[in-house]
Design a protein around this motif. Structure first.
Motif, PDB file in Angstrom:
ATOM      1  N   LEU A 160       0.822  -1.206   0.000  1.00 36.59           N
ATOM      2  CA  LEU A 160       0.000   0.000   0.000  1.00 36.59           C
ATOM      3  C   LEU A 160       0.861   1.263   0.000  1.00 36.59           C
ATOM      4  N   LEU A 161       1.923   1.243   0.782  1.00 30.52           N
ATOM      5  CA  LEU A 161       2.761   2.433   0.937  1.00 30.52           C
ATOM      6  C   LEU A 161       3.565   2.737  -0.321  1.00 30.52           C
ATOM      7  N   ASP A 162       4.107   1.722  -0.976  1.00 31.97           N
ATOM      8  CA  ASP A 162       4.849   1.963  -2.214  1.00 31.97           C
ATOM      9  C   ASP A 162       3.957   2.634  -3.255  1.00 31.97           C
ATOM     10  N   LYS A 163       2.752   2.133  -3.392  1.00 33.33           N
ATOM     11  CA  LYS A 163       1.820   2.702  -4.368  1.00 33.33           C
ATOM     12  C   LYS A 163       1.411   4.120  -3.978  1.00 33.33           C
ATOM     13  N   ALA A 164       1.099   4.322  -2.697  1.00 34.70           N
ATOM     14  CA  ALA A 164       0.656   5.643  -2.241  1.00 34.70           C
ATOM     15  C   ALA A 164       1.775   6.676  -2.341  1.00 34.70           C
ATOM     16  N   TYR A 165       3.008   6.272  -2.037  1.00 32.68           N
ATOM     17  CA  TYR A 165       4.130   7.198  -2.076  1.00 32.68           C
ATOM     18  C   TYR A 165       4.401   7.661  -3.510  1.00 32.68           C
ATOM     19  N   ALA A 166       4.356   6.724  -4.452  1.00 33.75           N
ATOM     20  CA  ALA A 166       4.543   7.103  -5.855  1.00 33.75           C
ATOM     21  C   ALA A 166       3.413   8.014  -6.319  1.00 33.75           C
ATOM     22  N   ASN A 167       2.194   7.703  -5.917  1.00 32.67           N
ATOM     23  CA  ASN A 167       1.048   8.522  -6.318  1.00 32.67           C
ATOM     24  C   ASN A 167       1.047   9.888  -5.643  1.00 32.67           C
ATOM     25  N   LEU A 168       1.693   9.997  -4.476  1.00 33.43           N
ATOM     26  CA  LEU A 168       1.795  11.291  -3.812  1.00 33.43           C
ATOM     27  C   LEU A 168       2.512  12.292  -4.705  1.00 33.43           C
ATOM     28  N   TYR A 169       3.620  11.886  -5.287  1.00 31.27           N
ATOM     29  CA  TYR A 169       4.376  12.779  -6.169  1.00 31.27           C
ATOM     30  C   TYR A 169       3.571  13.123  -7.415  1.00 31.27           C
ATOM     31  N   ARG A 170       2.919  12.135  -7.990  1.00 33.19           N
ATOM     32  CA  ARG A 170       2.131  12.394  -9.205  1.00 33.19           C
ATOM     33  C   ARG A 170       0.935  13.294  -8.905  1.00 33.19           C
ATOM     34  N   THR A 171       0.277  13.047  -7.794  1.00 31.79           N
ATOM     35  CA  THR A 171      -0.917  13.818  -7.434  1.00 31.79           C
ATOM     36  C   THR A 171      -0.586  15.287  -7.233  1.00 31.79           C
TER      37      THR A 171
END
Length: 218
Positions: A37-48
């Motif tokens: 969950l964290l790997d996906k959320a962390y990558a999406n944080l930058y994109r978001t």
């Protein structure tokens, strides 16, 4: 009575895309699941937030400890957390969800502070806290119990304020006095503002909001 040393066993290290976890065998399942969950959320944080892919950097160290750990939301260094087996976790929240939420709360604080000038994060501290909570809920798909409580207070108190002004986020007091209900109401009001802005303009508005905070941070 706390579990004995033999219950925890020897320490384990696990490395994911963006994190290194140090933990003990009883937390194996929740740590591994939260890492996904964290790997996906962390990558999406930058994109978001319009920052592109995660830059080259050292992995973030997370230590899940078999004892009480006192944490600070804006702390530097390793992220240290009490094992979920020893934590008071809200009803309906799994150990995996709890770990992911606590780690991402810290990571989002650190990331925002690195990417946004200090003056902006200091002047707009409350909105940064709200944004962190909004991002945690959005990117992890988890809504905190206190967000739900805040929404209830917000709905009960807001009908007579319509139309709601942005100034109300800083100026309105539930019952005319400061206190827990007022803090929860303001948090819910600011979260509703973010919900509305994203629904109307798309996620690009979050990057524009941070740019605005930076421009008016002094």
């Amino acid at each position: 009575t706390l579990p004995s040393y033999s219950f925890w066993g020897e320490p384990i290290t696990f490395q994911s895309t963006y994190f290194v976890f140090h933990y003990y065998a009883p937390d194996e399942k929740s740590v591994r699941a939260s890492a996904v969950l964290l790997d996906k959320a962390y990558a999406n944080l930058y994109r978001t937030l319009g920052w592109g892919p995660v830059p080259e950097q050292e992995r973030i160290i997370v230590k899940v400890k078999p004892g009480l750990v006192r944490t600070r939301g804006w702390g530097d260094g390793d992220i240290e957390l009490t094992s979920p087996l020893l934590s008071q976790i809200p009803d309906g929240t799994s150990d995996t969800e709890y770990l992911a939420d606590r780690v991402f709360w810290r990571v989002s604080a650190r990331t925002l502070r690195e990417m946004v000038p200090y003056g902006a994060s200091h002047r707009w501290a409350f909105m940064f806290t709200v944004l962190r909570g909004w991002l945690t809920s959005d990117l992890l798909g988890q809504t905190s119990a206190w967000r739900e409580e805040g929404d209830q207070i917000f709905r009960a108190q807001t009908d007579h304020l319509a139309p709601l002004a942005l100034a109300d986020i800083d100026e309105y007091y539930v019952g005319g006095v400061p206190g827990r209900d007022t803090v929860l109401w303001r948090y819910a009001a600011a979260s509703a503002f973010l919900d509305y802005a994203v629904a109307r303009e798309g996620r690009i508005v979050l990057a524009e909001l941070l740019d605005g905070f930076s421009d008016h941070g002094s």
